[in-house]
Design an enzyme around this catalytic site. Structure first.
Site, PDB file in Angstrom:
ATOM      1  N   GLY A   1       0.786  -1.230   0.000  1.00  0.00           N
ATOM      2  CA  GLY A   1       0.000   0.000   0.000  1.00  0.00           C
ATOM      3  C   GLY A   1       0.814   1.274   0.000  1.00  0.00           C
ATOM      4  O   GLY A   1       0.286   2.345   0.279  1.00  0.00           O
TER       5      GLY A   1
ATOM      6  N   ASP B   1       0.945  -0.314 -13.504  1.00  0.00           N
ATOM      7  CA  ASP B   1       1.628  -1.168 -12.529  1.00  0.00           C
ATOM      8  C   ASP B   1       1.815  -2.601 -13.043  1.00  0.00           C
ATOM      9  O   ASP B   1       2.898  -3.178 -12.917  1.00  0.00           O
ATOM     10  CB  ASP B   1       0.828  -1.245 -11.219  1.00  0.00           C
ATOM     11  CG  ASP B   1       0.890   0.036 -10.427  1.00  0.00           C
ATOM     12  OD1 ASP B   1       1.160   1.082 -11.028  1.00  0.00           O
ATOM     13  OD2 ASP B   1       0.658  -0.021  -9.207  1.00  0.00           O
TER      14      ASP B   1
ATOM     15  N   GLY C   1       2.365   2.561  -2.639  1.00  0.00           N
ATOM     16  CA  GLY C   1       2.454   3.127  -3.985  1.00  0.00           C
ATOM     17  C   GLY C   1       3.594   2.543  -4.809  1.00  0.00           C
ATOM     18  O   GLY C   1       3.951   3.061  -5.852  1.00  0.00           O
TER      19      GLY C   1
ATOM     20  N   GLY D   1       3.511  -0.534  -6.081  1.00  0.00           N
ATOM     21  CA  GLY D   1       3.003  -1.596  -6.960  1.00  0.00           C
ATOM     22  C   GLY D   1       3.090  -2.987  -6.360  1.00  0.00           C
ATOM     23  O   GLY D   1       3.267  -3.966  -7.086  1.00  0.00           O
TER      24      GLY D   1
HETATM   25  O1  PMV Z   1      -0.193   5.242  -6.066  1.00  0.00           O
HETATM   26  P1  PMV Z   1      -0.131   4.355  -7.273  1.00  0.00           P
HETATM   27  O2  PMV Z   1       1.190   3.718  -7.508  1.00  0.00           O
HETATM   28  O3  PMV Z   1      -1.300   3.420  -7.370  1.00  0.00           O
HETATM   29  O4  PMV Z   1      -0.255   5.320  -8.540  1.00  0.00           O
HETATM   30  C1  PMV Z   1      -1.380   6.128  -8.804  1.00  0.00           C
HETATM   31  C2  PMV Z   1      -1.093   6.850 -10.084  1.00  0.00           C
HETATM   32  C3  PMV Z   1      -2.141   7.856 -10.494  1.00  0.00           C
HETATM   33  O5  PMV Z   1      -1.680   8.437 -11.699  1.00  0.00           O
HETATM   34  C4  PMV Z   1      -2.333   8.951  -9.470  1.00  0.00           C
HETATM   35  C5  PMV Z   1      -3.494   7.214 -10.733  1.00  0.00           C
HETATM   36  C6  PMV Z   1      -3.536   6.272 -11.914  1.00  0.00           C
HETATM   37  O6  PMV Z   1      -4.383   5.370 -11.891  1.00  0.00           O
HETATM   38  O7  PMV Z   1      -2.769   6.438 -12.869  1.00  0.00           O
END
Ligand code: PMV
Length: 338
Positions: free
Chosen positions: A114, A164, A116, A118
């Site tokens: 969680g 991701d 960010g 991935g």
């Molecule tokens: O926080 P993460 O790694 O899920 O990235 C979100 C990336 C955004 O551009 C903010 C949203 C998206 O779906 O692209």
């Protein structure tokens, strides 16, 4: 037994603006989720998950998916992890046309949950790859990335982007623009990551940016400017020699673009005190550049530094819970044991 691993990712450039059709460049990092799969005689799925986080606790869960895990950790984290594993199993069963296939699954991850980076995509990619291989039906990478995206889409109620799962499957640097995902060449990138121990709420942050964009011209312009920074970054990447160590001058130029990108994200309100503190700590320690990565609000920053200075500085930064080096992972999903 079949064991596959897949990497996590950082955004070198372009998060948030990618939602409005601008390009973004996520990069796979040498921090992996590993999934071990053993087919069973019956149709049950048993999951054991250790070290699903860098938060200092261990999830020891053994049971059928759907049962209540009896663990002393925040439930949403375990539920989220189980949801992704369930979805990966459904995709693997469908791909192999074996709807009643049962598995014993063990998950290990070096990627904070969680934050960010991935982590869920890496678990899903490695899980589908290992399960389909265990059933004798390996998927080619395009199909694997597609099925992993569908698994995330299902669990995240349609909120998933392809970035991701594509990045984790293919490895290296990738370019995402709408549904168009492709790999791009990149030199060795000396990433250092700082993690504040928390996570932003992606859905809320994305809708906050959307409201700002609807209300203020500056926000629409800022998102378009992020697109310009991404294109400048892409041009710079294309000038470097792939898979070699870039010069400090080249890294300084790339880092400067990362700094611009962070400033633009801050203007959109998605940074946080902890993220800004980590970004400045890394810069002051001599990083070529630093920015938040992902949705923001909390979670991780990525800095560019071939020395150990930024990592050390981050370790002493109050808002930072963990700091680690994570080079660009040139390999995406891979078989660890067939
Ligand atoms: O926080 P993460 O790694 O899920 O990235 C979100 C990336 C955004 O551009 C903010 C949203 C998206 O779906 O692209």
């Amino acid at each position: 037994m079949t064991v596959c691993s897949a990497p996590g990712k950082v955004y070198l450039f372009g998060e948030h603006a990618v939602v409005y059709g601008e390009p973004a460049v996520p990069c796979a990092i040498e921090r992996r989720a590993t999934v071990e799969v053993q087919p069973r005689e019956d149709d049950h799925v048993r999951v054991r998950a250790d070290d699903l986080s860098l938060n200092g606790f261990t999830v020891e869960y053994e049971g059928r998916t759907g049962d209540d895990p009896d663990v002393d950790v925040p439930r949403p984290l375990v539920e989220a992890a189980m949801g992704y594993i369930d979805a990966a199993v459904r995709q693997a069963r469908a791909a192999a046309e074996e709807p009643a296939a049962g598995f014993d699954i063990t998950v290990r991850s070096e990627i904070p949950l969680g934050g960010g980076l991935g982590s869920s995509a890496a678990v899903v990619v490695a899980g589908i790859d290992a399960a389909t291989r265990a059933l004798g039906e390996p998927l080619e990478k395009g199909e694997l990335a597609n099925r992993a995206y569908r698994a995330e889409f299902e669990v995240q109620d349609g909120q998933a982007s392809r970035a991701d799962t594509f990045c984790s499957t293919m490895g290296g640097a990738v370019r995402v623009e709408g549904d168009d995902c492709r790999t791009i060449e990149a030199p060795n990138l000396p990433f250092v990551i700082g993690f504040d121990g928390g996570a932003g709420e992606t859905g809320e942050l994305v809708s906050g940016v959307r409201e700002l964009r609807d209300r203020y011209d500056f926000a629409a312009d800022t998102l378009a400017t992020i697109g310009d920074v991404v294109r400048d970054g892409e041009a710079l990447l294309s000038e470097a020699i792939p898979e070699t160590d870039p010069s400090p001058e080249w890294l300084a130029e790339l880092g400067e673009l990362m700094d611009f990108n962070h400033g633009l994200l801050s203007a959109l309100g998605v940074s946080a005190r902890s993220l800004d503190e980590m970004v400045w700590a890394a810069r002051e320690a001599g990083a070529h550049g630093a920015k938040l990565t992902g949705a923001g609000g909390g979670g991780c920053i990525v800095a560019l530094d071939e020395s150990s200075e930024s990592r050390t500085a981050l370790e002493f930064t109050p808002g930072c819970q963990r700091a680690f080096r994570a080079e660009l992972a040139t390999e995406g999903v891979r078989v660890e044991e067939a």
